[in-house]
Structures are given as structure tokens and as C-alpha cells.
Design a protein around this motif. Structure first.
Motif, PDB file in Angstrom:
ATOM      1  N   PHE A 746       3.444  -8.480  -2.594  1.00  0.00           N
ATOM      2  CA  PHE A 746       2.108  -7.873  -2.648  1.00  0.00           C
ATOM      3  C   PHE A 746       2.058  -6.810  -3.729  1.00  0.00           C
ATOM      4  N   GLU A 747       3.196  -6.133  -3.944  1.00  0.00           N
ATOM      5  CA  GLU A 747       3.218  -5.138  -5.014  1.00  0.00           C
ATOM      6  C   GLU A 747       3.100  -5.835  -6.369  1.00  0.00           C
ATOM      7  N   LYS A 750      -0.282  -6.745  -6.791  1.00  0.00           N
ATOM      8  CA  LYS A 750      -1.162  -5.571  -6.812  1.00  0.00           C
ATOM      9  C   LYS A 750      -2.217  -5.629  -5.705  1.00  0.00           C
ATOM     10  N   ASN A 751      -1.816  -6.105  -4.536  1.00  0.00           N
ATOM     11  CA  ASN A 751      -2.762  -6.138  -3.428  1.00  0.00           C
ATOM     12  C   ASN A 751      -2.416  -5.027  -2.457  1.00  0.00           C
ATOM     13  N   ARG A 752      -3.175  -3.955  -2.499  1.00  0.00           N
ATOM     14  CA  ARG A 752      -2.835  -2.762  -1.727  1.00  0.00           C
ATOM     15  C   ARG A 752      -3.095  -2.946  -0.239  1.00  0.00           C
ATOM     16  N   VAL A 753      -4.161  -3.693   0.094  1.00  0.00           N
ATOM     17  CA  VAL A 753      -4.506  -3.865   1.503  1.00  0.00           C
ATOM     18  C   VAL A 753      -3.370  -4.574   2.237  1.00  0.00           C
ATOM     19  N   TYR A 755      -0.330  -5.078   1.126  1.00  0.00           N
ATOM     20  CA  TYR A 755       0.908  -4.303   0.991  1.00  0.00           C
ATOM     21  C   TYR A 755       0.990  -3.310   2.133  1.00  0.00           C
ATOM     22  N   SER A 756      -0.144  -2.644   2.377  1.00  0.00           N
ATOM     23  CA  SER A 756      -0.193  -1.644   3.444  1.00  0.00           C
ATOM     24  C   SER A 756       0.112  -2.273   4.793  1.00  0.00           C
ATOM     25  N   TYR A 759       3.738  -3.062   4.914  1.00  0.00           N
ATOM     26  CA  TYR A 759       4.526  -1.826   4.953  1.00  0.00           C
ATOM     27  C   TYR A 759       4.458  -1.181   6.329  1.00  0.00           C
ATOM     28  N   LYS A 760       3.288  -1.229   6.957  1.00  0.00           N
ATOM     29  CA  LYS A 760       3.121  -0.631   8.293  1.00  0.00           C
ATOM     30  C   LYS A 760       4.060  -1.309   9.291  1.00  0.00           C
ATOM     31  N   ARG A 763       7.585  -0.253   8.449  1.00  0.00           N
ATOM     32  CA  ARG A 763       7.837   1.133   8.882  1.00  0.00           C
ATOM     33  C   ARG A 763       7.992   1.196  10.399  1.00  0.00           C
TER      34      ARG A 763
END
Lengths: 809, 237
Positions: A746-747, A750-753, A755-756, A759-760, A763
Motif C-alpha cells: 500500500f505504501e 501510495k494508498n493511505r486509507v 495502509y492505515s 497498519y492498525k 499495531r
């Protein structure tokens, strides 16, 4: 010496020319491009390329059929029926030859036996006796007694021979009779044996002969039709069409959905509308003109909606026939054949749709096949009913007008003209019309042609200052300053209850340009539901110059003039100003850019007016060049399309074989392969163009169901800068709960949504893993320090007590 | 032998003393005073100016730290807030960006306050501006950390921290000007307004200068090219 010099110069000249060619060649190679996540143009292959010469007006023979009588929708299938006829005659000869062979074999023997007669013994005796008599006569001619005796013997022998012959004949006859009986028996036997089969074969033969007869007649009919077509073709070839007036305005492709897969649209017919030549040409998918529509029969009794007086029938050529009536809005003429005629006048678009309707009285579904033609010059939409003999006059080959949508006088006053540009209809046969100079939105009409409302509006934005002044201004002041028009739409397409539209960029009241809502997806309630989840909003060129450099066409935002949607909601728009095609998926991601108008080659788009998906290809109608340009997807575009299609149905990863401990066999997507080796390895190999799973090197005959990731990986391999491809791969890892890999992709994409999201989860995983040990350590540490303190305090306290005790004393 | 031991001991001692001094410098001068100024701006700047507690060394350290933190955030900010391409990272540019801004504001403020009866001299103004970077450095440092552990929904926290850094910078600058120049409120606001105008004029002058220079350069370069190409053409023909 001189020739040497000449050689030198020649060499120089050759090198000079070659270098110029090389230079020109290098300059002319212009690579395709696309926009990256930041909206910067980067190198990329084009999505569509032109592989064949464009279809020109003269090549297509547009207009040649306009006044020809030879118009019939026919497909020539002679080759097919010829083959069938041949098959039948083969069969019949086979049958008769077989029967003849059987009979010859059986009866040949009997006929031979019939002719055999045995008389060789007597002939020998007679010959001997005759020789004896001759000898005796020679020896002693006077010994008559002996001769007589011999003669007697001879006579008796001959008698005996005759008797024997008679007996033999009789006997033979008897034998022959007997054999004949036998033959009869054999024949009967054979007949009995083959009767059933013969009967069957005969029946077969009969039916086949009947079929052949039918096909022969069909063949004859088709041959006749072919002759007609051939004649027409010769007519077409000889007829010269003046295309100087031609001004193609719209291309519409009528598709039907594939029975198995609703994502596939199969093109059926093309409708090429030409506003200069006043005609709508119907082309089949082989780009042959099958019919040209330019005039229709007008029958007052057959009109579905009785608005005969409002219908206009003019075209731009002076009118012929007898003027019958004239009223405020129209004139009607009888022609020499004695009926009303309606001519198209500057038609702008054609649209065809088949809708279902339930017949309440019979309870059956009826299919209504309607063809809508925007007759802009006559300010109306002419509606024809196809596949209905009632609305087709076979004698003249003219369609009878089914319905006419005329100016909605209750909505538009006499100062406003109704000039329909484009039309689409929905499943309920409501009509949506884009009309010139109507800025309130798309006009929606009921099936009967009654104006209902405006839908989907292109709003200009007023600045706060303007709103303030407008509130203060009186009505007369507002009237005088109504210079801020909304932008009207310029093309639309109907797909799955949604209308996709394009318009030019909106110039706001304060002079700013809003290029973000040039493409809209209007839902049935009139709202814009286009997904704009890509890196940039779908808007054609993201970067453009606002100043004039050399050419006016290079200036400003893209001028989108056409839109088309395919079966899996991928849509393409065409930019008039720079001749480019932009393709987006249903989420609004820019998939690829194609085309261009740099240069004067025939395949460049200099004045595109209409774009249509033609299966997986794209057809673009060029008004300036008077051509239909066929764009075919490139390798990478094919892969991208495949991936998007699979993403739409949610199949991201390839289904791999799994070993089921329950059955003890390998399974592939609910198919038990029966292969038992638990340790087996699997792979797929290409067999006859299909990828087949092999487990333990055994062919399972199960085709590999590839996921979108397979294609995205290929896309990324072809073009590492294709950022959206990485997002596709990332999705798969997210589904597989491999969050670290998902984050990585995703990085890259470049897809931030997403990626988030990944990542959540990642984490949370780390927190879950470390929460207990960290908490336990902290608790232990706190408890330990507390305990340490209390113990220390206690010890100190005892000491203190002792000390104080001592002190007290 | 004894000597060697002595020198060894003294070397060790020197290092230790140096470390102690450094520690004191970091804790007292670089952290305690700016924090005190942040918490009590009027009193803090009073000490800063009157008791000469503000140091040039600290100011320069803050400038260096700001540049460093800018570069670090360019590279190490989390993907969710970082749209930079590492290829675009130019440390000279970053240095010029920070140092240039400080110099421009210093000059602008000095030129304005000289006219407005400000009591501060240029050195004080420069140091004051550098001290104002203190919250900004913390906020951006924290921002790098936060942007790497927060999701997109929680990015509001990051925005808050960065925003707070800028707000506190302005807050310190505001009180700094009041204290350094011994101004009242209205005068201070006016000064800030004029400082901004002056800064714009300075930037404009710079741009004008560069533009003219570029044009001159372009002119000379064109002539050079013209001459060389002509020569080339002559040679070819």
C-alpha cells in the motif's frame, strides 16, 4: 579525380539524409504517459493503440444506401447450407451401394448353377461309333451286315443319348426348380434379416431427402438474396457519394448482455448519425452498412401518442410533394405516393433499447425494441419500433413512426427552442434528453413524452461576496445580471440504472474554473454518485497549461465530449482538446491514457465527438477526419482490465489446491482430485492454451482460477511505476492477514486509507503480543518496589524505635 | 610513572568536567530557560535580556536543531503524512530555508523597531527569534514519532501537535517582542504587522535582484551561444 569528389559529396548527402530521417524518427516517437499519485505526468504505455487503418466515410460507403431500394437486414449463410446438402447426398448413395453389394453376393452363385448340363459321356460314345462305322465302310464296304449292326448300335446309342439328355434335362430342371426354391428361401431370409435395417435406412433417407429439399429451397432463396446483395454491392461501388456535407455527430453501439456473464457486452449493431447528410446509418459489427434511415412514413392512426399536429417533417432540402396542411409549428406534405413523409433534419444522435413490459391481459412478457433519433433540426425526437411488422412498410421499405417526442410547451416557453442533442432511456422507457442551451440539467420525460423534471445539474459556485449582493439585489437587477450560466452536459450513457455524463469545466462566477465535476454518475434521484477515490479526481488531464503557448487547443482543462461504460463499470472519456482517451475504473482510479492528436496521421483524434466500447475495443468517431478509429487494448491494458474485472467480484488471490485430511485427498475449489500423496507438490502448466493444475505431476484437468493479484503482478512487472497495481497486490495480503506485506504494497501504491487499515491491524497485533508481558513486568516491578520499601521501612522503623527507645531512656 | 597517572587522571577529569559542563549547558541553558520562558514569557524574557541569561551558543544550537528536525521529518515522517520523494531532499535547501527565514525576519524586525523606538539590538532580536524555535523543535520531533505510530484516523493528534508547535512559536515571538523592545500591546501588534510587510519587501527585493541577475546571465549566455553556433555553422558550410 572528379568522380572521387562526386563520391565524397554523395556520401555526405546520404549521411545527411539518413541523419535527418533518424532525427525525425526519434522526435516522432512520443511515448504514452499517465499520472502518478501526486498528479505528475510519468512515462507509461498507452492503454489502447490503433492497429488498423481507421474506417473512413468513403470506405464505409456512408450515404450510398440512402436512396437505394435494396435495403434488408440480411446475413449471408450460403456456405453453411451447401455443406449440409452435400452430407445428405453422400448418405443416400452409401445406402443404395450397400444393398446392391449384399444381393450380388447372395444370388450370383444360384444363377451359375442353373446353366450346367452334363452330356460328355454320350458324345464320346457317338464319336467312337461314328469312327467304327467309317472304318468298317472303308475296310469292307460289302459287309453291310456289320455296318448295319454298327448303325443299329449307333442309332440305339443316339437314342440312349437322347433319352439320357431328356432325363438329364428333366433332372436338371428339377434341380433348378429346387435351387430356385432355395434361392427364394435365401432371398426371404436375407430380406427378413435386413428388412428392419432397410426400413430404418429408408426412413432416414426419406427424412434426409426432405431436409435436403427444404435446405435446397432455402439455399435457393439465400442465393437469390445473395444475388440481390451482390447487385447492391455493385450498385454501392458504382454510386458516388458526395460527403462534402457530411458532419458525423454521434456513434451509438447497441449491445446485449452475454447470457452467461453479465459483465460481457456483445455489440450487435452500430448507429452512425450524420447531421450534415441527414441520415442515420446502421452498420453491422463487420462495418458494413446494412441500412440507412433518413425518412419515415407518418401515419396519424398509428402514432402511439396523438400529437400529429406538433410533428415537423421538414428536412433542409426544399420540400417536394403537395402541401396538405400548415399550422403554427409545422407543415405537412403528401408525397407523390400519397402518404405523409417525415424527413430527418440535422439528426444529432440515435439510441436503441429493448425493454421488457408485462402484458396484463395475457400475462406474458413483451419485448419492445425502440430506436430513438434526435431530430434536432425539427426540434423533436423520432421514435421507431423495430421488429414489429405493423410499424414497417415492406412495400416502400420505410419505417412507420411509432412516437414523436416534441417540444414540452408547458416547460419551455416560445422563446426557448427544444434542440435535443443526446437521448438515453431507462428500463421504464423514461427518456432523458440533453438539449442545447438547457442549463438546468438533463430533461426527463415520461414514456408518453410528458416532461417530468430536470435531473443532474451542473452548479456554478458563487463566492460569499456574490451571494451577499444577490441577496440585496432586487429581482429586476438579478434579471439584468443573469450572465452566469450553468454548464450543460454534452454526452451521456446509461448503464445499470445510472447515467454517466460529461460536461465541460465549469467557470464559476469569480472566474475560477471547476474541473473536478466534469464527469458525473447520476443516480435515479438525480444525485451525483461518481466514486472519486483515485489519486486524483477523474477529470482528464490533471496537469494543463492555462496560458496559450502555440496552440489554443493545448490550453485549459480537458474538454470531455464523450463517455462510454463497459460491462464491468470501467468507463472511458475522450478529450476533444488534446484527443486523448482516459479510462477509469468504478472507484475512479485512472487506469490508462491513450490516443492523442499530435501529428496529422489518420489514427490521431482531431475532432472526436463520440466514444463507444466495442467489446473490449473502443471506437471513436472523429468529426473532423470523418472516420471511425478503432482502438485495441495493449498487453498491459488487457491485464489491467482482467485484474479490475476480478477485483469487482472480489477474487484477489488464485485458488490453490489444498490437502484435506478428512478425505485424505487433494482438493481444488470444491473438486476432489482423488490424488492421495499428502507430500505432493503442485504447479500449473499450460495445456492447449489453458493453465491446468498438476498435482504430483498428474493432470487434474482443473483449470486455474486466477485472482486479480496474478494480473496486477504482471502489470507491475511490465511497468514498475504503475502505482495502482501495488494497491491491488496489497489488497490480497490484507485479505490473507499478512499485514506487513500489505503495508509495504500500500505504501508503494501510495494508498493511505488501506495502509492505515493494514497498519492498525499490525499495531493491534504487536500490542496484543506484548501487552501481557509488559503489564506483568510493570505490576511485578511496582509490587516489588512497594514490597522493598515496606520491608526497608519496617527494618528502619525497628531501628528507629530502638533508637528512639534508647533516646527516650 | 606518577606523571603519566596524573595526566591520565587529569585527562579523565577534564573529560568528566567537560561532560558535566555539557550536561549543565543542555539542561540549564537549552531546556530549563526556554521552558521557563515558555511558561512565564514576560519574566522569562526579562531574565533573558536584563540578566543576560540568553546565550548566542544556545540560539545557534536551536537553529541547527531546527534544520536537523526539518531534514529528519522530511525523511522519517510516517508514510501517512509524508508525500516527499527522498530524491527531492536537498539539505542545502533546508538549511537555506531555515536560516534565510530567520535572517529575513531578524532584519525586517530590526529595521522596523529601529524606527519604532525598540530597545532591542540586532543580536537580541536574533537570539529571541532562535529561542522561539524551541517549541517548534519539540513539536516536530514529537511529530516524527507520532506520524510513525498513528493511523490515519488518529492523525488529528499529529496535526494538533504540529499546530501547537507553530502556535507556541508565535506566542513566544509575540512576548519576545514586547519584552525585548519594551513595547505595549498595540505597539507590539503594529510592529509585527510592519515586520511582515518589511519581510515581504526584503523577499521582493531579493527576488527582483535574482531575476535581474538571471536575465543578465541569460542575455550573456544567449550571445555566447549565438556566437558559438555561428562559428559552428560557418565551419559546417
Amino acid at each position: 579525380m572528379k568522380s572521387n569528389n562526386m563520391n565524397k559529396y554523395m556520401k555526405k548527402l546520404v549521411i545527411f539524409t539518413l541523419s535527418i530521417f533518424l532525427f525525425v524518427g526519434v522526435v516522432n516517437v512520443k511515448a504514452g504517459y499517465t499520472y502518478d499519485s501526486k498528479g505528475e505526468p510519468i512515462y507509461s504505455t498507452e492503454g489502447f493503440t490503433v492497429n488498423e487503418l481507421p474506417y473512413t466515410y468513403s470506405g464505409l460507403n456512408i450515404g450510398a444506401l440512402k436512396n437505394a431500394d435494396l435495403d434488408k437486414f440480411i446475413e449471408v449463410t450460403t456456405a453453411k447450407s451447401d455443406a449440409k446438402a452435400l452430407e445428405i447426398s453422400d448418405l443416400s448413395t452409401q445406402v443404395s451401394e450397400k444393398n446392391a453389394a449384399i444381393l450380388a453376393n447372395k444370388y450370383g452363385l444360384v444363377d451359375d448353377y442353373d446353366t450346367k448340363i452334363r452330356n460328355t459321356d454320350h458324345d464320346e460314345m457317338i464319336a467312337y461309333l461314328k469312327a467304327q462305322i467309317a472304318a468298317a465302310e472303308k475296310e469292307s464296304p460289302k459287309d453291310e451286315a456289320k455296318i448295319e449292326e454298327l448303325n443299329k448300335n449307333l442309332a440305339s446309342t443316339e437314342e440312349a443319348k437322347a433319352a439320357l439328355k431328356e432325363a438329364d434335362i428333366k433332372k436338371n430342371k428339377e434341380a433348378a426348380a429346387k435351387l430356385k426354391d432355395e434361392k427364394a428361401l435365401v432371398v426371404a431370409e436375407i430380406d427378413a434379416l435386413s428388412a428392419a435395417k432397410q426400413e430404418q435406412l429408408k426412413a432416414e433417407l426419406k427424412t434426409l431427402r426432405e431436409a435436403k429439399a427444404v435446405l435446397d429451397s432455402e439455399l435457393a432463396a439465400l442465393k437469390a438474396e445473395k444475388k440481390v446483395l451482390d447487385d447492391r454491392n455493385t450498385v454501392l461501388e458504382t454510386r458516388k457519394v458526395n460527403i462534402s456535407k457530411a458532419s458525423p455527430s454521434d456513434l451509438y453501439i447497441f449491445n446485449i448482455e452475454d447470457e452467461d456473464d453479465e459483465n460481457i457486452l456483445i455489440p450487435q449493431e452500430m448507429y452512425l448519425t450524420d447531421s450534415g447528410m441527414n441520415l442515420v446509418s446502421v452498420l453491422n459489427t463487420d462495418f458494413q452498412v446494412v441500412k440507412e434511415l433518413h425518412k419515415f412514413r407518418l401515419d396519424e392512426d398509428k402514432l402511439k401518442v396523438p400529437n400529429f399536429s406538433a410533428i415537423k417533417t421538414q428536412d433542409d432540402s426544399g420540400k417536394k410533394g403537395v402541401l396538405i396542411e400548415t399550422n403554427a409549428s409545422s407543415q405537412k406534405f403528401y408525397n407523390e405516393n400519397g402518404y405523409y413523409e417525415l424527413d430527418l433534419f440535422a439528426p444529432t444522435a440515435a439510441y436503441r433499447s429493448i425493454t421488457k413490459t408485462l402484458d396484463v391481459t395475457t400475462g406474458t412478457l413483451e419485448y419492445i425494441d425502440l430506436l430513438y433519433i434526435c431530430d434536432k433540426g425539427n426540434n423533436q425526437v423520432v421514435i421507431l419500433k423495430l421488429n414489429d411488422p405493423e410499424y414497417y412498410d415492406a412495400n416502400t421499405g420505410l419505417y412507420v413512426v411509432y412516437q414523436v417526442l416534441t417540444k414540452p410547451t408547458d416547460e419551455l416557453d416560445s422563446t426557448k427552442e427544444f434542440a435535443p442533442q443526446k437521448i438515453v432511456t431507462d428500463d421504464k422507457r423514461r427518456m432523458y434528453v440533453i438539449a442545447d442551451n438547457i442549463t438546468q440539467g438533463i430533461m426527463q420525460f415520461s414514456e408518453e413524452g410528458k416532461f417530468q423534471r430536470y435531473t443532474g445539474k451542473n452548479d456554478i459556485t458563487l463566492s460569499a461576496w456574490e451571494i451577499f449582493w444577490r441577496n440585496l439585489a432586487s429581482e429586476s437587477q438579478l434579471d439584468s445580471q443573469s450572465s452566469n450560466y450553468n454548464t450543460s452536459f454534452n454526452s451521456m450513457v446509461y448503464s445499470d440504472a445510472m447515467i454517466y455524463t460529461t460536461s465541460l469545466a465549469i467557470t464559476n462566477a469569480d472566474g475560477t474554473i471547476n474541473d473536478k465535476i466534469m464527469i458525473k454518475r447520476i443516480n435515479p434521484s438525480g444525485g451525483d454518485t461518481l466514486a472519486r477515490n483515485g489519486y486524483k479526481v477523474p477529470m482528464g488531464d490533471v496537469k494543463y497549461s492555462n496560458t496559450t503557448d502555440r496552440d489554443d487547443s493545448e490550453k485549459g482543462p480537458s474538454q470531455l465530449v464523450g463517455i462510454t461504460v463497459n460491462g464491468y463499470q470501467v468507463y472511458s472519456v475522450v478529450d476533444k482538446s488534446r484527443g486523448r482517451i482516459f479510462t477509469y475504473d468504478k472507484e475512479g482510479n485512472l487506469l490508462y491514457i491513450s490516443g492523442g492528436n499530435d501529428g496529422t496521421q489518420a489514427d490521431k483524434l482531431n475532432g472526436p465527438v463520440s466514444i463507444q466500447y466495442f467489446g473490449e475495443d473502443i471506437l471513436v468517431l472523429d468529426q473532423l477526419n470523418k472516420t471511425i478509429v478503432k482502438f485495441e487494448p495493449t498487453e498491459i491494458a488487457t491485464l489491467i482490465n482482467e485484474a479490475v474485472k476480478l477485483d469487482n467480484v472480489g477474487r484477489r488471490s488464485t485458488i490453490e489446491p489444498t490437502f484435506s485430511p478428512k478425505t485424505g485427498t487433494w482438493w481444488i475449489d470444491k473438486v476432489d482430485t482423488g490424488i492421495k500423496n499428502k507430500e505432493a507438490t503442485y504447479e500449473y502448466k499450460n495445456v492447449d492454451g489453458k493453465d491446468i493444475w498438476f498435482i504430483d505431476n498428474q493432470n487434474t484437468n482443473v483449470e486455474v482460477q486466477k485472482g486479480s493479484t496474478y494480473y496486477w503482478e504482471k502489470v507491475v512487472a511490465l511497468n514498475a511505476n504503475y502505482e495502482y497495481g501495488y494497491v491491488g497486490i496489497g489488497h490480497r495480503y490484507l485479505e490473507e492477514e499478512n499485514f506487513e506485506e500489505a503495508m509495504r504494497y500500500f505504501e508503494l501504491g501510495k494508498n493511505r486509507v488501506y495502509y492505515s487499515k493494514a497498519y492498525k491491524q499490525y499495531r493491534d497485533g504487536i500490542i496484543r503480543q506484548w501487552f501481557t508481558p509488559v503489564l506483568v513486568t510493570v505490576v511485578v516491578l511496582i509490587a516489588g518496589s512497594y514490597a522493598y520499601k515496606t520491608i526497608k521501612n519496617k527494618k528502619l522503623g525497628i531501628k528507629k524505635e530502638e533508637e528512639t527507645g534508647v533516646g527516650d531512656e | 610513572m606518577e606523571n603519566v597517572q596524573n595526566t591520565k587522571k587529569s585527562f579523565f577529569k577534564v573529560v568528566l568536567d567537560g561532560l558535566k559542563k555539557l550536561g549543565k549547558f543542555i539542561v540549564d541553558d537549552c531546556i530549563k530557560l526556554p521552558t521557563y520562558i515558555l511558561a512565564h514569557p514576560l519574566k522569562g524574557f526579562e531574565e533573558f535580556k536584563r540578566y543576560k541569561k540568553g546565550k548566542m551558543s544556545v540560539a545557534l544550537v536551536f537553529v541547527v536543531l531546527t534544520i536537523l528536525v526539518n531534514i529528519l521529518s522530511f525523511q522519517y515522517n510516517g508514510f501517512l503524512v509524508n508525500d516527499n520523494n527522498l530524491k527531492d531532499l536537498n539539505s542545502i535547501e533546508q538549511i537555506a530555508y531555515v536560516a534565510g527565514a530567520i535572517i529575513v525576519v531578524t532584519i525586517a524586525n530590526w529595521s522596523v523597531t529601529t524606527l519604532f523606538d525598540g530597545k532591542g539590538n540586532m543580536k537580541e532580536i536574533f537570539m529571541m527569534i532562535c529561542y522561539c524555535l524551541y517549541p517548534f523543535i519539540w513539536a516536530n520531533g514529537l511529530g516524527i514519532l507520532l506520524s510513525n505510530i498513528l493511523t490515519e484516523d488518529e492523525m488529528a493528534v499529529y496535526t494538533l501537535v504540529i499546530g501547537l508547535g507553530v502556535v507556541l512559536l508565535c506566542y513566544m515571538f509575540f512576548f519576545g517582542i514586547i519584552s525585548i523592545h519594551e513595547y505595549g500591546l498595540v505597539q507590539c501588534l503594529l510592529t509585527i504587522l510592519f515586520t511582515i510587510v518589511a519581510a515581504l519587501i526584503v523577499i521582493f527585493a531579493c527576488l527582483l535582484f535574482f531575476d535581474l541577475f538571471q536575465r543578465m546571465y541569460g542575455f550573456v549566455y544567449t550571445i555566447y551561444r549565438e556566437i558559438t553556433l555561428r562559428e559552428l555553422l560557418v565551419n559546417i558550410l
